[in-house]
Design an enzyme around this catalytic site. Sequence first.
Site, PDB file in Angstrom:
ATOM      1  N   HIS A  19       0.839  -1.195   0.000  1.00 54.20           N
ATOM      2  CA  HIS A  19       0.000   0.000   0.000  1.00 54.20           C
ATOM      3  C   HIS A  19       0.878   1.250   0.000  1.00 54.20           C
ATOM      4  O   HIS A  19       2.076   1.187   0.264  1.00 54.20           O
ATOM      5  CB  HIS A  19      -0.909   0.031   1.232  1.00 54.20           C
ATOM      6  CG  HIS A  19      -0.157   0.140   2.524  1.00 54.20           C
ATOM      7  ND1 HIS A  19       0.560  -0.910   3.068  1.00 54.20           N
ATOM      8  CD2 HIS A  19       0.007   1.179   3.388  1.00 54.20           C
ATOM      9  CE1 HIS A  19       1.135  -0.530   4.195  1.00 54.20           C
ATOM     10  NE2 HIS A  19       0.811   0.743   4.415  1.00 54.20           N
ATOM     11  N   ASP A  79       0.588   4.984   2.071  1.00 60.11           N
ATOM     12  CA  ASP A  79      -0.065   5.326   3.331  1.00 60.11           C
ATOM     13  C   ASP A  79      -1.281   6.233   3.171  1.00 60.11           C
ATOM     14  O   ASP A  79      -1.228   7.263   2.486  1.00 60.11           O
ATOM     15  CB  ASP A  79       0.933   5.980   4.289  1.00 60.11           C
ATOM     16  CG  ASP A  79       1.890   4.965   4.891  1.00 60.11           C
ATOM     17  OD1 ASP A  79       1.492   3.796   5.072  1.00 60.11           O
ATOM     18  OD2 ASP A  79       3.041   5.331   5.180  1.00 60.11           O
ATOM     19  N   HIS A 128       4.746   0.023  -0.103  1.00 58.19           N
ATOM     20  CA  HIS A 128       5.583  -0.734   0.827  1.00 58.19           C
ATOM     21  C   HIS A 128       4.746  -1.794   1.523  1.00 58.19           C
ATOM     22  O   HIS A 128       3.513  -1.723   1.559  1.00 58.19           O
ATOM     23  CB  HIS A 128       6.216   0.194   1.876  1.00 58.19           C
ATOM     24  CG  HIS A 128       5.238   0.937   2.712  1.00 58.19           C
ATOM     25  ND1 HIS A 128       4.582   2.077   2.270  1.00 58.19           N
ATOM     26  CD2 HIS A 128       4.748   0.713   3.966  1.00 58.19           C
ATOM     27  CE1 HIS A 128       3.756   2.520   3.201  1.00 58.19           C
ATOM     28  NE2 HIS A 128       3.832   1.708   4.248  1.00 58.19           N
ATOM     29  N   ARG A 135       6.508   5.850  14.199  1.00 56.56           N
ATOM     30  CA  ARG A 135       6.086   6.257  12.861  1.00 56.56           C
ATOM     31  C   ARG A 135       5.543   7.680  12.875  1.00 56.56           C
ATOM     32  O   ARG A 135       4.792   8.068  13.764  1.00 56.56           O
ATOM     33  CB  ARG A 135       5.000   5.295  12.365  1.00 56.56           C
ATOM     34  CG  ARG A 135       4.409   5.582  10.990  1.00 56.56           C
ATOM     35  CD  ARG A 135       3.296   4.567  10.747  1.00 56.56           C
ATOM     36  NE  ARG A 135       2.678   4.665   9.439  1.00 56.56           N
ATOM     37  CZ  ARG A 135       1.641   5.436   9.140  1.00 56.56           C
ATOM     38  NH1 ARG A 135       1.125   6.230  10.065  1.00 56.56           N
ATOM     39  NH2 ARG A 135       1.122   5.426   7.931  1.00 56.56           N
TER      40      ARG A 135
END
Length: 277
Positions: free
Chosen positions: A95, A97, A253, A268
């Site tokens: 996908h 993000d 990724h 993250r």
Amino acid sequence: MIIEPLAGALGAEIRGIDLKKAAGGTSKAIHDAFLKYAVLVFRDQELEPDELMRVGARFGEPCFYPFVTGLEGYPFIFEVVKEESETVNFGGNWHSDTTYLPQPPLATLLYALETPAHGGDTLFSSTYAAYDALSEGMRAVLDKLVGVNSASLKVTGGRRKMHSTIGSMKVHGIENADGYEAEHPVVRTHPDTGRKALYVSRSHTIRFKDMSEEESRPLIDFLQAHQTRPEFTCRVRWSPGTLTVWDNRCTQHTAVNDYHGQRRRMRRLTVGAQTPA
């Protein structure tokens, strides 16, 4: 500053730099490398949340993630943890993000705190290279399509099911996942490089505008398989202190889930909300 490419299509490791001290010409060199390689890996960094925020600010303003609670005092940073007892990981499907938001982030920063002795790598693919490799006829078709992107994770079993199996992350708002939906061009033009890239994923793109899910699925499945061909990819192996920054506008990724019984803990941050065009 030493730049070592990771693969032919994308990715580079940047050596000889302390991100806490980088400024001026070094920051420009990093930005230039980011546009060229799309995935940058920095080893042996010591970044507390304040410092991670400062590094992220070089790429754009911070963005909220709608389903996980941020760190206390740092609402834009959240921890991605897989405990030894867990078997499902976070981000384990290809996908880009949060494409279900009207303005997805241009960049994601992922910083490793604890990593397994082996496994837990992240794979990246170049959606530039994938678009360029398509036939002229297919590119002409895709250039006109708009994708409908949803946070529901329908194809992979649903967001509620996914988060219910990851017990260590502080999730919220899952019941509203179906309400996060956005339309974006299937082929987007990078605002800094002018290059075209595919912007469609099996994880988030549920159909094409003015088409049904049943009609759309075969082409979505083809494009997902096409854009993750080995020659379009690179692989990042993690160790504590590794920071990876990637360009969501031209990459996909996936987190490899091959380290059951070992703990993996990351931080993250996403930055730079932009409207795809």
